[in-house]
Design an enzyme around this catalytic site. Structure first.
Site, PDB file in Angstrom:
ATOM      1  N   GLU A 240       9.209  -3.299  11.289  1.00  0.00           N
ATOM      2  CA  GLU A 240       9.604  -2.022  10.694  1.00  0.00           C
ATOM      3  C   GLU A 240      10.022  -1.037  11.766  1.00  0.00           C
ATOM      4  O   GLU A 240       9.292  -0.802  12.735  1.00  0.00           O
ATOM      5  CB  GLU A 240       8.452  -1.424   9.879  1.00  0.00           C
ATOM      6  CG  GLU A 240       8.809  -0.098   9.235  1.00  0.00           C
ATOM      7  CD  GLU A 240       7.781   0.406   8.235  1.00  0.00           C
ATOM      8  OE1 GLU A 240       7.982   1.516   7.694  1.00  0.00           O
ATOM      9  OE2 GLU A 240       6.789  -0.301   7.978  1.00  0.00           O
TER      10      GLU A 240
ATOM     11  N   ASP B 239      -0.469  -6.318   0.326  1.00  0.00           N
ATOM     12  CA  ASP B 239      -0.951  -5.624   1.513  1.00  0.00           C
ATOM     13  C   ASP B 239      -2.474  -5.612   1.545  1.00  0.00           C
ATOM     14  O   ASP B 239      -3.134  -5.474   0.496  1.00  0.00           O
ATOM     15  CB  ASP B 239      -0.460  -4.176   1.515  1.00  0.00           C
ATOM     16  CG  ASP B 239       0.822  -3.988   2.293  1.00  0.00           C
ATOM     17  OD1 ASP B 239       1.123  -4.804   3.181  1.00  0.00           O
ATOM     18  OD2 ASP B 239       1.540  -3.006   2.011  1.00  0.00           O
TER      19      ASP B 239
ATOM     20  N   ASP C  37       0.832  -1.202   0.000  1.00  0.00           N
ATOM     21  CA  ASP C  37       0.000   0.000   0.000  1.00  0.00           C
ATOM     22  C   ASP C  37       0.868   1.254   0.000  1.00  0.00           C
ATOM     23  O   ASP C  37       0.354   2.370  -0.079  1.00  0.00           O
ATOM     24  CB  ASP C  37      -0.995  -0.002   1.159  1.00  0.00           C
ATOM     25  CG  ASP C  37      -0.348  -0.083   2.533  1.00  0.00           C
ATOM     26  OD1 ASP C  37       0.893  -0.096   2.626  1.00  0.00           O
ATOM     27  OD2 ASP C  37      -1.106  -0.143   3.532  1.00  0.00           O
TER      28      ASP C  37
END
Length: 271
Positions: free
Chosen positions: A187, A90, A51
């Site tokens: 992340e 995603d 995304d």
């Protein structure tokens, strides 16, 4: 499988075997056919139809405006260019807000070429993960900095530096594995935390801004090529095109650097 796919498809089992053998693997985003083909031909094991397209393709300030229709369109294009990479898609913002929505939308992505789907969250997506996994849909759980929650988080910050948050992330990672997640993505977390989580799980862990100890690395292809529109690149980004003479050689250099544990280096790492 398309007509030009003569090589063996990279599967979840392939990735699990790489982790078991201690061999690093790679992931890159793609949003269209030509770059997908280049990435796959270079030996990248996972192509993520992310995304992130909301920012690098559509010009939005976040990933939130991306719709299921957007993801499906780009997923179909990537699927046509793919040779044998594992295609991960995603789940867009709010496309898995309920169990029924998650089942419907994940199924649509799988029917349009995805081999797995990615969800952002911790404990709250455990039930969704279990439901999807039971129905044959491999799930990658995305933890740490979760861009779809940017309005709640308040900015793009490193996650897991304080003791409470660190312990919570370790607990969540283990819970997601128990719930049936096939992969985990971390992340923007400190490298020592990423290492601890990677070593504590049997499923492969992919990192971005999470240090060199994760089983794999992921980058946005625009960052790898140094063509991001951001005024300042994130710390974890390296422009591989700056040291190579083509897109093809840049992607191959990325694959080599990850597999030889040369990327990410210390300057790309949070502590």
């Amino acid at each position: 499988m398309s007509a030009h796919q003569s090589q063996s498809l990279v599967t979840i089992n392939t990735l699990q075997n790489l982790k078991a053998k201690g061999e690093k693997f790679t992931c890159l985003t793609a949003y269209e056919s030509t770059l997908a083909n280049i990435i796959s031909q270079a030996g990248v094991e996972i192509i993520l139809v992310g995304d992130s397209l909301g920012m690098v393709i559509q010009g939005h300030e976040s990933t939130l405006p991306v719709t299921m229709d957007d993801l499906i369109y780009h997923l179909r294009n990537v699927s046509r260019g793919n040779v044998n990479s594992h295609l991960m898609a995603d789940m867009p913002f709010m496309s898995y807000a309920t169990k029924d929505a998650a089942l419907l939308n994940a199924g649509i992505l799988m029917q349009n070429g995805a081999h797995s789907i990615k969800l952002e969250g911790g404990h709250w997506i455990c039930d969704l993960t279990n439901t999807l996994a039971e129905r044959g849909i491999p799930v990658c759980a995305h933890m740490g900095l979760t861009p779809q929650s940017i309005n709640r988080i308040g900015g793009y910050f490193v996650q897991g530096r304080d003791t409470d948050k660190r312990d919570e992330m370790i607990s969540e990672a283990k819970a997601l594995e128990s719930a049936g997640a096939s992969l985990l993505l971390l992340e923007c977390v400190p490298s020592d935390l990423a290492k601890e989580i990677t070593q504590s799980l049997s499923i492969p862990v992919i990192g971005i801004g999470a240090g060199v100890s994760t089983d794999a690395q992921v980058m946005v292809i625009h960052d790898l090529l140094g063509i991001s529109c951001l005024e300042k690149s994130p710390k974890f980004v390296k422009n591989f095109l700056a040291e190579n003479d083509s897109i093809q050689s840049s992607v191959k250099a990325y694959v080599k650097a990850v597999k030889e544990k040369q990327f990410p280096a210390e300057e790309h790492t949070f502590f």
